[in-house]
Design an enzyme around this catalytic site. Structure first.
Site: not given
Length: 613
Positions: A364, A477, A233
């Site tokens: 995601e 995510h 990320s």
């Protein structure tokens, strides 16, 4: 990268479980007072570590090693300074403080959010790193993996249980390093042109840790000529920015970017927006005293005098519009660390010989929807209306013009089922995930490959059996990390046997890449092969409990929309306000016609029809 946070335990590893791990092998073993394996000399002085048990044997851990002077008081907002030497032996046997940050209280006590919250005291004195190394120490130089955590540049900590380095180190015999870096305003507030708050000091913290690795990792058995930088990320975006910044580029040799890229729309801001946010935060906390006026020096002096919590309490109010997957203080294109925008640097770069591993998870966008998209919650099925979908597009793509938002709606609507709540929920998840993660990663992979880099790409598709988020969120995510770090190897965490095997396979891929730049195992040529990603073939693999499956074109249709069509559309219509209004009118007429047609078709389908025709 994660939206707003609350501390202090990782629910997947509850306090009784942590105590149990400590007592029966998860904690330190009793050692002689001066076990030579646990004494290391680095440039700053001597360190004493501890021996930890992983399920299959011991590792050495050196936790809470200072690599910079505390960035407190007059050092707030300034670049880090290397740690001065210390006398005697420094105990490196426990994690140190977490960098001051916002804490998520949206779902108190819920393990899905608590696992990302700080698990140590918050402090601005937080620039410490950790090293895990095989026990006994390797006799020959061993490849090094350096981890950068995510958290939207406003949160995160190297001490989180999900980043426990013992499992990967023990299973693969690598040296693993992780560091803290400043986040939020403390790491990324910028008054460009000012020496008092230049911006990007969180990235400079990371760079200083990488310099420390080059100078000291050999003392732990690591090979400073074989360093792989990996992150997820915002951590992945950070990895990418180090790739694009020449002073960082020589400090590592391979890169892994998990669910993030430096060219993501959330990852950087320009100098004007950075200054606007910094001065707005200053006004919100009463700086400079007496109201408007004053220069940068006075403003920063005032901000340094404010309690850290004051800055945290106000930082979310500087965003220019309501949004999900946007963060207040992020890296700035300052002309120094980043000499140009990431997109421009990627397009102009020479990446010949670079070895890169990139990838995404299956869903995601879903994680971010419960932090502000209309109609979404972890506590229900989040079956949204079309009106909520349309409003969600505006917060999911907050910088979009009316024309761009209409184009997004057109592309992501299932026009055979334009009102279906489940399809609208999935569509908005795809909008957020594609726009912010998948398509920037795909674009980066293609550009790097076209410019001579050797690239491997994946999509992670396994939903952990222990996952606490609702089923509709799929594989969210951040939830590949526990497998990359090998947590399923700990029996008390109750993963399945198949997940344990899967984690071992993923650790082997990552370690192979760190060793050779190729995730395939040279010792097992009969195993399914992971092919390189090229701009032409666009091959990538699916990572799940099944054997590797090779696919082509990672979300290719959606990414053609985001990376090719939409920029051209906006460029071509930049000054065509009247054309945009006409296009919108036509679009609304066509959209209404499609909905009317679908309703009529459904009505027709339910009518009795002649059975003898």
């Amino acid at each position: 990268m994660r939206p707003p946070w609350c501390p202090l335990h990782t629910p997947s590893l509850t306090p009784p479980l942590l105590l149990l791990l400590f007592l029966i092998g998860g904690g330190a073993e009793a050692e002689g007072p001066e076990d030579p394996e646990l004494l290391v000399m680095v440039r700053g002085g001597r360190l004493r570590g501890l021996r930890l048990m992983a399920p299959r044997g011991p590792v050495s851990a050196f936790l809470g090693i200072p690599f910079a002077e505390p960035p407190v008081g007059p050092r707030r907002f300034l670049p880090p300074e290397p740690k001065r030497p210390w006398p005697g032996v420094l105990n490196a046997t426990a994690f140190q403080s977490v960098c001051y940050q916002y804490v998520d209280t949206l779902y108190p006590g819920f393990e899905g959010t608590e696992m990302w919250n700080p698990n140590r005291e918050l402090s601005e004195d937080c620039l410490y790193l950790n090293v895990w190394t095989p026990y006994p120490r390797p006799s020959s130089p061993t490849p090094v993996l350096v981890w950068i955590y995510g958290g939207g540049f406003y949160s995160g900590a190297s001490s989180l249980d999900v980043y426990d380095g013992r499992f990967l180190t023990q299973a693969e015999g690598t040296v693993l390093v992780s560091m803290n870096y400043r986040v939020g305003a403390f790491g990324f507030l910028a008054l460009p042109g000012s020496r008092e708050a230049p911006g990007n000091v969180g990235l400079l913290d990371q760079r200083l840790a990488l310099q420390w690795v080059q100078e000291n990792v050999a003392a732990f058995g690591g090979d400073p000529t074989s360093v792989t930088l990996f992150g997820e990320s915002a951590g992945a975006a950070s990895v990418g920015m180090h790739l694009l910044s020449p002073p960082s580029r020589g400090l590592f040799h391979r890169a892994v970017l998990q669910s993030g890229a430096p060219n993501g729309p959330w990852a950087t801001v320009g100098v004007g927006e950075a200054r606007r946010r910094a001065t707005l935060l200053a006004r919100l906390v009463g700086c400079p005293p007496g109201g408007a006026g004053g220069n940068d020096t006075e403003l920063v002096a005032c901000l340094r005098a404010r309690p850290a919590q004051d800055l945290v309490d106000h930082e979310w109010r500087v965003l220019p519009q309501e949004s999900v997957f946007r963060f207040s203080f992020v890296p700035v294109v300052d002309g120094d660390f980043l000499s140009d925008t990431p997109e421009a640097l990627i397009n102009a770069g020479d990446f010949h010989g670079l070895q890169v591993l990139v990838g995404v998870v299956k869903d995601e966008g879903s994680y971010f929807l419960v932090y502000g998209a209309p109609g979404f919650s972890k506590d229900n099925e989040s079956l949204i209306s079309r009106a909520q979908f349309l409003a969600g597009v505006r917060v999911g793509v907050p910088q979009a013009s009316d024309l761009a938002a209409e184009a997004v709606v057109l592309h992501y609507t299932d026009w055979l089922h334009p009102e279906d709540p489940a399809r609208l929920r999935e569509a908005l998840s795809d909008v957020v995930g594609d726009h912010n993660v998948v398509c920037p990663v795909a674009q980066l992979a293609g550009r790097l490959a076209a410019q001579g880099a050797r690239v491997y790409a994946y999509i992670f598709e396994h939903r952990a059996s222990t996952l606490s988020w609702p089923l509709w969120m799929g594989v969210p995510h951040g939830y590949e990390i526990e497998f990359i770090f090998g947590l399923p190897l700990e029996p008390s965490l109750n993963y399945t046997i198949e997940e344990r095997t899967f984690a071992q396979r993923l650790m082997r891929y990552w370690a192979n890449f760190a060793r050779t730049g190729d995730p395939n195992d040279p010792r097992d040529p009969k195993a399914p092969q992971w092919p390189p990603y090229t701009a032409g073939a666009q091959q990538y693999v699916s990572l799940n409990l099944r054997p590797l499956e090779v696919r082509r074109g990672l979300r290719a249709q959606a990414c053609a929309f985001w990376n090719r069509f939409l920029p051209k559309l906006l460029s071509a219509t930049d000054t065509l306000d009247e054309a945009e209004r006409q296009w919108k009118a036509e679009f609304h007429r066509w959209s209404s016609y499609m909905v009317h047609w679908k309703n009529q078709f459904d009505h027709y389908s339910k009518q009795d029809r002649c059975s003898d025709l």
